[in-house]
Design an enzyme around this catalytic site. Structure first.
Site, PDB file in Angstrom:
ATOM      1  CE  LYS A 187     -11.266  -4.823  -1.489  1.00 56.87           C
ATOM      2  NZ  LYS A 187      -9.817  -4.559  -1.428  1.00 56.87           N
ATOM      3  CD  GLN A 222      -7.629  -4.572   8.906  1.00 54.53           C
ATOM      4  OE1 GLN A 222      -8.811  -4.862   9.037  1.00 54.53           O
ATOM      5  NE2 GLN A 222      -7.017  -4.568   7.735  1.00 54.53           N
ATOM      6  N   PRO A 224     -21.625  -6.604 -16.273  1.00 48.93           N
ATOM      7  CG  PRO A 224     -23.156  -8.374 -16.127  1.00 48.93           C
ATOM      8  CD  PRO A 224     -23.066  -6.873 -16.067  1.00 48.93           C
ATOM      9  CB  THR A 274     -17.502  -3.005 -17.744  1.00 45.87           C
ATOM     10  OG1 THR A 274     -18.329  -2.265 -18.641  1.00 45.87           O
ATOM     11  CG2 THR A 274     -16.316  -2.151 -17.338  1.00 45.87           C
ATOM     12  CG  ASP A 331      -7.202  -5.978  -2.917  1.00 44.11           C
ATOM     13  OD1 ASP A 331      -8.382  -6.224  -3.239  1.00 44.11           O
ATOM     14  OD2 ASP A 331      -6.881  -5.512  -1.803  1.00 44.11           O
ATOM     15  N   GLY A 347      -0.183  -6.012   5.825  1.00 44.26           N
ATOM     16  CA  GLY A 347       0.387  -4.754   5.358  1.00 44.26           C
ATOM     17  C   GLY A 347       1.256  -4.104   6.405  1.00 44.26           C
ATOM     18  NE  ARG A 348      -2.398  -0.482   8.219  1.00 44.88           N
ATOM     19  CZ  ARG A 348      -3.636  -0.126   8.560  1.00 44.88           C
ATOM     20  NH1 ARG A 348      -3.868   1.117   8.952  1.00 44.88           N
ATOM     21  NH2 ARG A 348      -4.623  -0.985   8.494  1.00 44.88           N
ATOM     22  CG  ASP A 390     -18.506  -1.170 -14.431  1.00 49.97           C
ATOM     23  OD1 ASP A 390     -19.641  -0.997 -14.942  1.00 49.97           O
ATOM     24  OD2 ASP A 390     -17.621  -0.307 -14.460  1.00 49.97           O
ATOM     25  CE  LYS A 447      -3.836  -6.222  -0.184  1.00 52.47           C
ATOM     26  NZ  LYS A 447      -4.649  -5.118  -0.719  1.00 52.47           N
ATOM     27  CG  ASP A 495      -1.986  -1.145   1.085  1.00 51.37           C
ATOM     28  OD1 ASP A 495      -2.430  -1.422  -0.050  1.00 51.37           O
ATOM     29  OD2 ASP A 495      -2.353  -1.746   2.108  1.00 51.37           O
ATOM     30  CB  THR A 510     -12.770  -6.506   7.274  1.00 52.39           C
ATOM     31  OG1 THR A 510     -11.860  -5.754   6.498  1.00 52.39           O
ATOM     32  CG2 THR A 510     -12.583  -7.968   6.973  1.00 52.39           C
ATOM     33  NE  ARG A 525      -2.645  -4.598  12.327  1.00 54.99           N
ATOM     34  CZ  ARG A 525      -2.898  -4.607  11.018  1.00 54.99           C
ATOM     35  NH1 ARG A 525      -2.660  -5.683  10.294  1.00 54.99           N
ATOM     36  NH2 ARG A 525      -3.366  -3.524  10.429  1.00 54.99           N
TER      37      ARG A 525
HETATM   38  O1  C5P Z   1      -2.034  -2.821   6.881  1.00 52.53           O
HETATM   39  P1  C5P Z   1      -3.008  -3.948   6.962  1.00 52.53           P
HETATM   40  O2  C5P Z   1      -2.382  -5.271   7.379  1.00 52.53           O
HETATM   41  O3  C5P Z   1      -4.243  -3.621   7.771  1.00 52.53           O
HETATM   42  O4  C5P Z   1      -3.453  -4.143   5.436  1.00 52.53           O
HETATM   43  C1  C5P Z   1      -4.549  -4.920   5.069  1.00 52.53           C
HETATM   44  C2  C5P Z   1      -4.682  -4.916   3.573  1.00 52.53           C
HETATM   45  O5  C5P Z   1      -5.796  -5.731   3.243  1.00 52.53           O
HETATM   46  C3  C5P Z   1      -4.937  -3.541   2.958  1.00 52.53           C
HETATM   47  O6  C5P Z   1      -4.288  -3.540   1.697  1.00 52.53           O
HETATM   48  C4  C5P Z   1      -6.431  -3.515   2.767  1.00 52.53           C
HETATM   49  O7  C5P Z   1      -6.809  -2.742   1.664  1.00 52.53           O
HETATM   50  C5  C5P Z   1      -6.743  -4.981   2.498  1.00 52.53           C
HETATM   51  N1  C5P Z   1      -8.103  -5.386   2.832  1.00 52.53           N
HETATM   52  C6  C5P Z   1      -8.647  -5.284   4.106  1.00 52.53           C
HETATM   53  N2  C5P Z   1      -9.936  -5.682   4.340  1.00 52.53           N
HETATM   54  C7  C5P Z   1     -10.672  -6.186   3.349  1.00 52.53           C
HETATM   55  C8  C5P Z   1     -10.133  -6.296   2.057  1.00 52.53           C
HETATM   56  C9  C5P Z   1      -8.832  -5.893   1.834  1.00 52.53           C
HETATM   57  O8  C5P Z   1      -7.982  -4.851   5.021  1.00 52.53           O
HETATM   58  N3  C5P Z   1     -11.887  -6.612   3.588  1.00 52.53           N
END
Ligand code: C5P
Length: 248
Positions: free
Chosen positions: A71, A205, A76, A78, A69, A225-226, A74, A42, A20, A134, A196
């Protein structure tokens, strides 16, 4: 649940590092730090809209598996076109919103099949449905979106629609993996964000799980991610997650 031993490479392959970042240059700094670790990468909308297909080709040239990712949601026709384009680009996984309905998801699969039929050198990507984000609470689901019932009921309904439309799995909270596997069978794949490691910052989250617990819950891939990208030492953070998965 009893422990199953997985290799270092298998453990690394289960981790999807969420790149990200606002541009290719900032993502490149992380790629250098993680060099040689065979994790999944990702690419979400922030980086893809800035760095585009070229960035994905670069990741593929460096040997990474790539989850695009973006998502799609639109009409069908497209989505069929979009699915064809990302199949030709060579991504290993991409996703569409289940809320687009059965025709739309089937059109995505047709887009994939047509691209594969036209070029035998292509590999079939895994196609995943987004069920409920989520970030969607029961209140938002009922009062804003207008879908009655619980988030879990809606996730199960969308997962069933996705499997009936020929998709390979869903993005879900790690807490929903059991529900999805019970509803759609063990081979239907789950990709779970909200991971986490113990002691990591939760950020925005809410329903989180540790990598080890998510693996034991049966997730196929975990998006992280983070906890990696914002760690003081991203390589050490990823290595420690991989170690935790090997020990699970
Ligand atoms: O930094 P973190 O671990 O929270 O990153 C989660 C990743 O998962 C982000 O790229 C976020 O866009 C993606 N994501 C999410 N929840 C979803 C779908 C995708 O957190 N339902």
């Amino acid at each position: 649940m009893s422990a199953t031993t997985i290799s270092r490479e298998q453990a690394a392959g289960k981790v999807m590092v969420a790149l990200d970042y606002p541009d290719a240059a900032s993502a490149e700094t992380l790629l250098k730090q993680l060099e040689g670790i065979p994790c999944y990468m990702k690419v979400g909308m922030q980086l893809y809209y800035a760095a585009g297909p070229e960035f994905v080709r670069m990741l593929k040239a460096r040997g990474y598996r790539v989850f695009l990712d973006v998502k799609m949601h639109d009409i069908p026709n497209t989505v069929k076109g979009g699915a064809g384009s990302v199949t030709r680009l060579g991504v290993d996984m991409f996703n569409v919103h289940a809320a687009g309905g059965r025709d739309m998801m089937e059109a995505a699969m047709e887009g994939v099949e047509e691209a594969l039929a036209a070029d035998a050198s292509l590999t079939k990507p895994t196609v995943i449905a987004v069920t409920q984000l989520t970030s969607t609470s029961e209140e938002v689901l009922n009062d804003e979106i207008g879908i009655p019932g619980t988030v879990a009921e809606s996730v199960a309904r969308y997962a069933l629609l996705a499997i009936a439309s020929g998709l390979d799995g869903v993005v879900a909270s790690p807490h929903e993996v059991g529900l999805v596997k019970d509803t759609c069978g063990p081979a239907f794949q789950t990709v779970t964000p909200g991971i986490r490691p113990a002691g990591a910052d939760i950020g925005d989250q809410s329903r989180i799980m540790t990598p080890q617990a998510a693996l034991q819950a049966g997730t196929d891939f975990m998006v992280i991610g983070r906890p990696i990208t914002r760690a003081a030492d991203p390589r050490a953070a990823l290595e420690s997650i991989i170690e935790e998965l090997i020990q699970a």
